[in-house]
Every structure is written in structure tokens, then in C-alpha cells.
Write an enzyme that holds these catalytic residues in place. Structure first.
Site, PDB file in Angstrom:
ATOM      1  N   HIS A   1       0.834  -1.213   0.000  1.00  0.00           N
ATOM      2  CA  HIS A   1       0.000   0.000   0.000  1.00  0.00           C
ATOM      3  C   HIS A   1       0.870   1.265   0.000  1.00  0.00           C
ATOM      4  O   HIS A   1       0.480   2.292   0.558  1.00  0.00           O
ATOM      5  CB  HIS A   1      -0.981   0.000   1.188  1.00  0.00           C
ATOM      6  CG  HIS A   1      -2.072  -1.026   1.012  1.00  0.00           C
ATOM      7  ND1 HIS A   1      -3.221  -0.778   0.305  1.00  0.00           N
ATOM      8  CD2 HIS A   1      -2.150  -2.318   1.402  1.00  0.00           C
ATOM      9  CE1 HIS A   1      -3.975  -1.869   0.299  1.00  0.00           C
ATOM     10  NE2 HIS A   1      -3.345  -2.821   0.950  1.00  0.00           N
ATOM     11  N   THR A   2       2.021   1.150  -0.592  1.00  0.00           N
ATOM     12  CA  THR A   2       2.899   2.318  -0.731  1.00  0.00           C
ATOM     13  C   THR A   2       2.911   2.833  -2.170  1.00  0.00           C
ATOM     14  O   THR A   2       3.248   3.991  -2.396  1.00  0.00           O
ATOM     15  CB  THR A   2       4.345   1.958  -0.327  1.00  0.00           C
ATOM     16  OG1 THR A   2       4.680   0.727  -0.965  1.00  0.00           O
ATOM     17  CG2 THR A   2       4.495   1.821   1.160  1.00  0.00           C
TER      18      THR A   2
ATOM     19  N   ALA B   1      -6.116 -14.319  -5.987  1.00  0.00           N
ATOM     20  CA  ALA B   1      -5.278 -14.692  -4.841  1.00  0.00           C
ATOM     21  C   ALA B   1      -4.346 -13.564  -4.441  1.00  0.00           C
ATOM     22  O   ALA B   1      -3.585 -13.685  -3.486  1.00  0.00           O
ATOM     23  CB  ALA B   1      -4.473 -15.940  -5.174  1.00  0.00           C
ATOM     24  N   GLY B   2      -4.367 -12.463  -5.188  1.00  0.00           N
ATOM     25  CA  GLY B   2      -3.466 -11.358  -4.874  1.00  0.00           C
ATOM     26  C   GLY B   2      -2.099 -11.529  -5.530  1.00  0.00           C
ATOM     27  O   GLY B   2      -1.114 -10.951  -5.073  1.00  0.00           O
ATOM     28  N   LEU B   3      -2.036 -12.330  -6.592  1.00  0.00           N
ATOM     29  CA  LEU B   3      -0.759 -12.526  -7.286  1.00  0.00           C
ATOM     30  C   LEU B   3      -0.762 -11.846  -8.659  1.00  0.00           C
ATOM     31  O   LEU B   3       0.044 -12.150  -9.532  1.00  0.00           O
ATOM     32  CB  LEU B   3      -0.445 -14.021  -7.419  1.00  0.00           C
ATOM     33  CG  LEU B   3      -0.301 -14.748  -6.084  1.00  0.00           C
ATOM     34  CD1 LEU B   3      -0.081 -16.240  -6.300  1.00  0.00           C
ATOM     35  CD2 LEU B   3       0.830 -14.161  -5.237  1.00  0.00           C
ATOM     36  N   SER B   4      -1.710 -10.931  -8.847  1.00  0.00           N
ATOM     37  CA  SER B   4      -1.743 -10.064 -10.031  1.00  0.00           C
ATOM     38  C   SER B   4      -1.938 -10.791 -11.355  1.00  0.00           C
ATOM     39  O   SER B   4      -1.233 -10.535 -12.333  1.00  0.00           O
ATOM     40  CB  SER B   4      -0.473  -9.215 -10.108  1.00  0.00           C
ATOM     41  OG  SER B   4      -0.429  -8.375  -9.012  1.00  0.00           O
TER      42      SER B   4
ATOM     43  N   SER C   1      -4.423 -10.207 -13.132  1.00  0.00           N
ATOM     44  CA  SER C   1      -4.947  -9.175 -14.051  1.00  0.00           C
ATOM     45  C   SER C   1      -3.810  -8.422 -14.731  1.00  0.00           C
ATOM     46  O   SER C   1      -3.843  -8.209 -15.940  1.00  0.00           O
ATOM     47  CB  SER C   1      -5.803  -8.145 -13.336  1.00  0.00           C
ATOM     48  OG  SER C   1      -6.380  -8.647 -12.199  1.00  0.00           O
TER      49      SER C   1
ATOM     50  N   ASP D   1       2.007  -3.702  -9.858  1.00  0.00           N
ATOM     51  CA  ASP D   1       1.820  -5.012 -10.473  1.00  0.00           C
ATOM     52  C   ASP D   1       2.222  -4.995 -11.948  1.00  0.00           C
ATOM     53  O   ASP D   1       2.882  -5.911 -12.446  1.00  0.00           O
ATOM     54  CB  ASP D   1       0.352  -5.457 -10.338  1.00  0.00           C
ATOM     55  CG  ASP D   1      -0.146  -5.347  -8.909  1.00  0.00           C
ATOM     56  OD1 ASP D   1       0.694  -5.256  -7.993  1.00  0.00           O
ATOM     57  OD2 ASP D   1      -1.371  -5.333  -8.709  1.00  0.00           O
TER      58      ASP D   1
ATOM     59  N   TYR E   1     -10.035  -0.898  -0.395  1.00  0.00           N
ATOM     60  CA  TYR E   1      -8.832  -0.371  -1.063  1.00  0.00           C
ATOM     61  C   TYR E   1      -9.046   1.100  -1.414  1.00  0.00           C
ATOM     62  O   TYR E   1      -8.197   1.952  -1.127  1.00  0.00           O
ATOM     63  CB  TYR E   1      -8.565  -1.206  -2.316  1.00  0.00           C
ATOM     64  CG  TYR E   1      -7.275  -0.898  -3.037  1.00  0.00           C
ATOM     65  CD1 TYR E   1      -6.096  -1.563  -2.694  1.00  0.00           C
ATOM     66  CD2 TYR E   1      -7.217   0.024  -4.070  1.00  0.00           C
ATOM     67  CE1 TYR E   1      -4.905  -1.310  -3.353  1.00  0.00           C
ATOM     68  CE2 TYR E   1      -6.040   0.287  -4.736  1.00  0.00           C
ATOM     69  CZ  TYR E   1      -4.883  -0.386  -4.375  1.00  0.00           C
ATOM     70  OH  TYR E   1      -3.712  -0.126  -5.042  1.00  0.00           O
TER      71      TYR E   1
HETATM   72  C1  GLA Z   1      -2.934  -4.318  -5.119  1.00  0.00           C
HETATM   73  C2  GLA Z   1      -2.722  -3.202  -6.126  1.00  0.00           C
HETATM   74  C3  GLA Z   1      -1.284  -2.682  -6.068  1.00  0.00           C
HETATM   75  C4  GLA Z   1      -0.875  -2.335  -4.644  1.00  0.00           C
HETATM   76  C5  GLA Z   1      -1.208  -3.483  -3.692  1.00  0.00           C
HETATM   77  C6  GLA Z   1      -0.959  -3.142  -2.249  1.00  0.00           C
HETATM   78  O1  GLA Z   1      -2.169  -5.442  -5.482  1.00  0.00           O
HETATM   79  O2  GLA Z   1      -2.998  -3.671  -7.432  1.00  0.00           O
HETATM   80  O3  GLA Z   1      -1.161  -1.571  -6.926  1.00  0.00           O
HETATM   81  O4  GLA Z   1      -1.463  -1.145  -4.223  1.00  0.00           O
HETATM   82  O5  GLA Z   1      -2.562  -3.886  -3.817  1.00  0.00           O
HETATM   83  O6  GLA Z   1       0.394  -2.968  -2.019  1.00  0.00           O
END
Ligand code: GLA
Length: 407
Positions: free
Chosen positions: A51-52, A139-142, A144, A188, A240
Site C-alpha cells: 500500500h505504498t 489470490a493477490g498474485l496479479s 490481471s 503489479d 482499497y
Molecule cells: C494491489 C494493487 C497494487 C498495490 C497493492 C498493495 O495489489 O494492485 O497496486 O497497491 O494492492 O500494495
């Protein structure tokens, strides 16, 4: 044409080649001709710096060996026909008339990329495409970003566009922000473009400068283990956006408090600023800001510790990051906390923390190679038993970003 025996032996020994062969065969079957190329872009796991990115700060992602691959060939008629092997679905649209599908389909990422490329002034060729992904979805592994960047690679190659790498990442991000409607930062897409084998990527999200940071995992006998809590990130979009708003609000307040300094984002704030002015800020906003400011420092400290091979310090920074995300930024979940706690109690785990947006999804762990089996048994199994959820672990390698193979 059937593959020669020697080629077949190669395919068995080389799963990546076998996978591409399947995608190419599907393309031939679907479109009755061979593709001219293959674009492949990786998912990512963020080591630290959460979240930076949307606060113009620092991040340290790794592009992982779970990728999205797209076989493609140009068409003369300005149309795009796409087939997803994973969903067994089709999409078709005209480049001149791109609308958003209301079904939240994978196809919106393709449509969005085609639209933003044209809005940026590029004349695109039509395409036939076959898409296949192995990045776990949600799953948060991008997955997309991997899909966006691979699509961008396919259009750019087929059309003969010479795009700067930063523009590739920014255009892919714009497709997600403006077309798909997710207000993500740039981490990402940057990881999917700039990733480097055996390295993490230190990204300055203000200047977009990148530095490949050697991981030396082999030398340390370490592995990157991603542990999926099995909880899909449900709340993510609204929470978010709320965090982004909170960060903007705290910068506005500090703009007034720090007369003469004119901070543009939390990147311009120090912990000292927060100590001195904290009592004038709403308590929750102070905590949000404290997370971002301290997390930026942790990214730089991690890069330093990696350079010195100081794994104990890397581990300390991982746990401190998790704690800060849980307490100050409030984006962890009981499942993520449990997964980190179980990992933390296992010998051979250097560090563990939630990774990505939070609320569900995965943790990232640095684990000694000889503790991988115990990780499966004592962390994943114990988690399944306690949380009653289908956790999984992926041992990941750091790979290169967007790759194009032309036939
Ligand atoms: C998601 C967003 C990123 C980033 C993270 C948190 O993955 O797509 O841009 O903000 O959350 O670090």
C-alpha cells in the site's frame, strides 16, 4: 504436423515448451492457421512495500514463474477474436467500437488494453488470440496485470509498435483503472514488465525508476513460498479505495499543518512529522500515515539487508510489515494473521507477511529449502485444520518480465 520424436522428448522434459505447444495447437484448431508469436507475462509476489505504490513510495516485488501466455496472429479486418483456454469462452469485438462487457469477464482486460493503446494514438491491427493463464485468480498474485501486459505485448508486436517499457506498464495500469474500473497502483504492471530472473525489483513509484536487487536465494539455500489462505479478496475494492481516500485526506491535513512544506503525497512525510503533528490528526488517519511512512523505510532497509546477506534483519522487517498492515493499516484478516503466526513458529522460516492488497489472498514467506516439507505439513496442514479452508502453497522462482517469442 505431429512433433518429431526428439521434439516430443523435449516437451516432456520441458513443461514450459509443452504448455506453449498446447496453446499453439489450440490456436491452430480454433483459427485454422498458426500464430505468429507468443506473449508471456508473469504474476508477482510483493516481498515488502504494501500500500505504498499509490502513495508514490517504494515497493519490492518479484515477478514469479506463474504466467499468462497469449498466442496471436494479426487480422486485416480490424476485429479481435479471442479464446480463453481456462474459461473455454470466446470474445469478439471491433477495434473501432470497444465497449465494456457487464459480466466482469477476462475479456474486459483485453478490451481495455486495446482501447487505451488506441486512445494513446496507436493504430492497431486486428488480432486472433488464444489466452492461457497459470497465475491463481483472485489470490493477490496479479493475474490481471499479467493478462494486461501479455495482451499489450501481443498488440504491440503484431502492430510493430515500439513502446517504452514504462509506457507499457502505465498503459496496462490505465486499462485497469479506467476500463476495468479498479483503482490499483502501478506496482503489479511494473513487475510484469520489468521483472528480472533471480532478482526482486525495487521500484520508486514516484520516479518509476527500477533497480534489480539480487536475491541470491540459491546461495542462502532459501525459497520464496507463497501461501494462499483460500479466502478470496471479497472486500478489497471498497476498502482499497477507502484507504486511498484516507491517504489523500491525511496529506491534505498535513499540507495545512506543515506550512511551507507542501507535501504532495505521503512520500514527502517523515515519522518525525507524524510525531510532532500526530495530535492534530484523526487517530485512524495517523495510523494509516504511520504505516505508509514506516513501510517505505522498511523497503529500503530490506534492500540493504539483502545486500549484506542479513537474513535475520529481512525476517524482522517482514514481521514488522505484517504487524503494521494489521494494526495501523487494518487490511489483514484473521486468516492472514493465522498463516503468518503458524509460519513464524516454524524453524527454517526467515520471515512471513501478508502480500498484496490484503483481506484475503496470500502470505509471502522466505523459507530454507530443507524446511519446505515441514512448511507443507506444519503450516499449510495446521492452517487447513484450524481455519477449515483449502490453503495451498506455491514455491516460486523470480523470472523475467514480459517476453515475446516470434515464430
Ligand atoms: C494491489 C494493487 C497494487 C498495490 C497493492 C498493495 O495489489 O494492485 O497496486 O497497491 O494492492 O500494495
Amino acid at each position: 504436423m505431429p512433433a518429431a520424436a526428439s521434439e516430443r522428448a523435449d516437451l516432456v522434459e520441458n513443461p514450459a515448451a509443452a504448455r506453449f505447444e498446447i496453446i499453439v495447437a489450440a490456436f491452430r484448431a480454433r483459427f485454422g492457421r498458426p500464430p505468429v508469436g507468443l506473449a508471456e507475462a508473469p504474476g508477482r509476489v510483493n516481498l515488502i512495500g504494501e500500500h505504498t505504490d499509490y502513495n508514490e513510495g517504494f515497493v519490492l516485488p518479484v515477478a514469479i514463474d506463474r504466467t499468462v501466455a497469449i498466442a496471436f496472429a494479426p487480422r486485416e479486418d480490424g476485429r479481435v477474436r479471442a479464446h480463453s483456454l481456462d474459461f473455454d469462452q470466446e470474445d469478439e469485438f471491433a477495434l473501432a467500437d470497444i465497449g465494456r462487457r457487464e459480466d466482469d469477464s477476462w475479456a474486459n482486460y483485453l478490451r481495455g488494453v486495446a482501447l487505451v493503446l488506441q486512445q494513446a494514438g496507436h493504430r492497431l491491427t486486428g488480432l486472433d488470440l488464444v489466452v492461457q493463464g497459470e497465475v491463481p485468480i483472485g489470490a493477490g498474485l496479479s493475474s490481471s496485470a499479467a493478462l494486461e501486459v501479455a495482451t499489450l505485448g501481443a498488440f504491440a508486436t503484431a502492430t510493430g509498435l515500439a513502446l517504452d517499457d514504462r509506457d507499457k506498464a502505465l498503459l496496462a495500469q490505465r486499462a485497469e483503472n479506467e476500463f476495468v474500473g479498479v483503482a490499483c497502483g502501478v506496482m503489479d504492471q511494473m513487475a510484469a514488465v520489468f521483472g528480472r530472473a533471480d532478482h526482486a525489483l525495487r521500484i520508486d513509484c514516484r520516479s518509476l525508476e527500477t533497480e534489480a536487487v539480487p536475491l541470491n536465494l540459491e546461495a542462502h539455500g532459501l525459497r520464496i513460498v507463497v501461501a494462499n489462505t483460500g479466502v478470496r479478496r471479497a472486500l478489497t475494492a471498497s476498502a482499497y479505495n477507502q484507504r486511498r481516500d484516507e491517504c489523500n485526506r491525511v496529506v491534505e491535513l498535513l499540507f495545512v499543518l506543515l506550512r511551507g512544506r507542501r507535501p504532495r503525497s505521503l512520500r514527502d512525510i517523515t515519522l518525525r512529522d507524524l510525531t510532532i503533528n500526530g495530535r492534530f490528526l484523526p487517530e485512524d488517519l495517523l495510523r494509516r500515515a504511520r504505516h505508509v511512512v514506516s513501510e517505505n523505510a522498511r523497503v529500503l532497509a530490506t534492500v540493504d539487508a539483502l545486500a549484506h546477506g542479513d537474513l535475520a534483519e529481512v525476517g524482522r522487517l517482514f514481521y514488522a510489515s505484517h504487524e503494521s498492515l494489521a494494526r495501523d493499516y487494518e487490511v489483514s484478516s484473521p486468516e492472514l494473521d493465522l498463516m503468518v503466526e503458524l509460519a513464524g513458529s516454524l524453524e527454517g522460516v526467515v520471515g512471513a507477511r501478508m502480500t498484496g492488497a490484503g483481506f484475503g489472498g496470500c502470505t509471502v514467506n522466505l523459507v530454507h529449502a530443507d524446511a519446505l516439507d515441514s512448511f507443507g505439513e506444519q503450516v499449510i496442514e495446521a492452517y487447513r485444520a484450524r481455519a477449515g479452508l483449502p490453503a495451498e502453497m506455491y514455491v516460486c522462482r523470480a523470472v523475467d518480465g514480459l517476453r515475446i517469442v516470434e515464430f
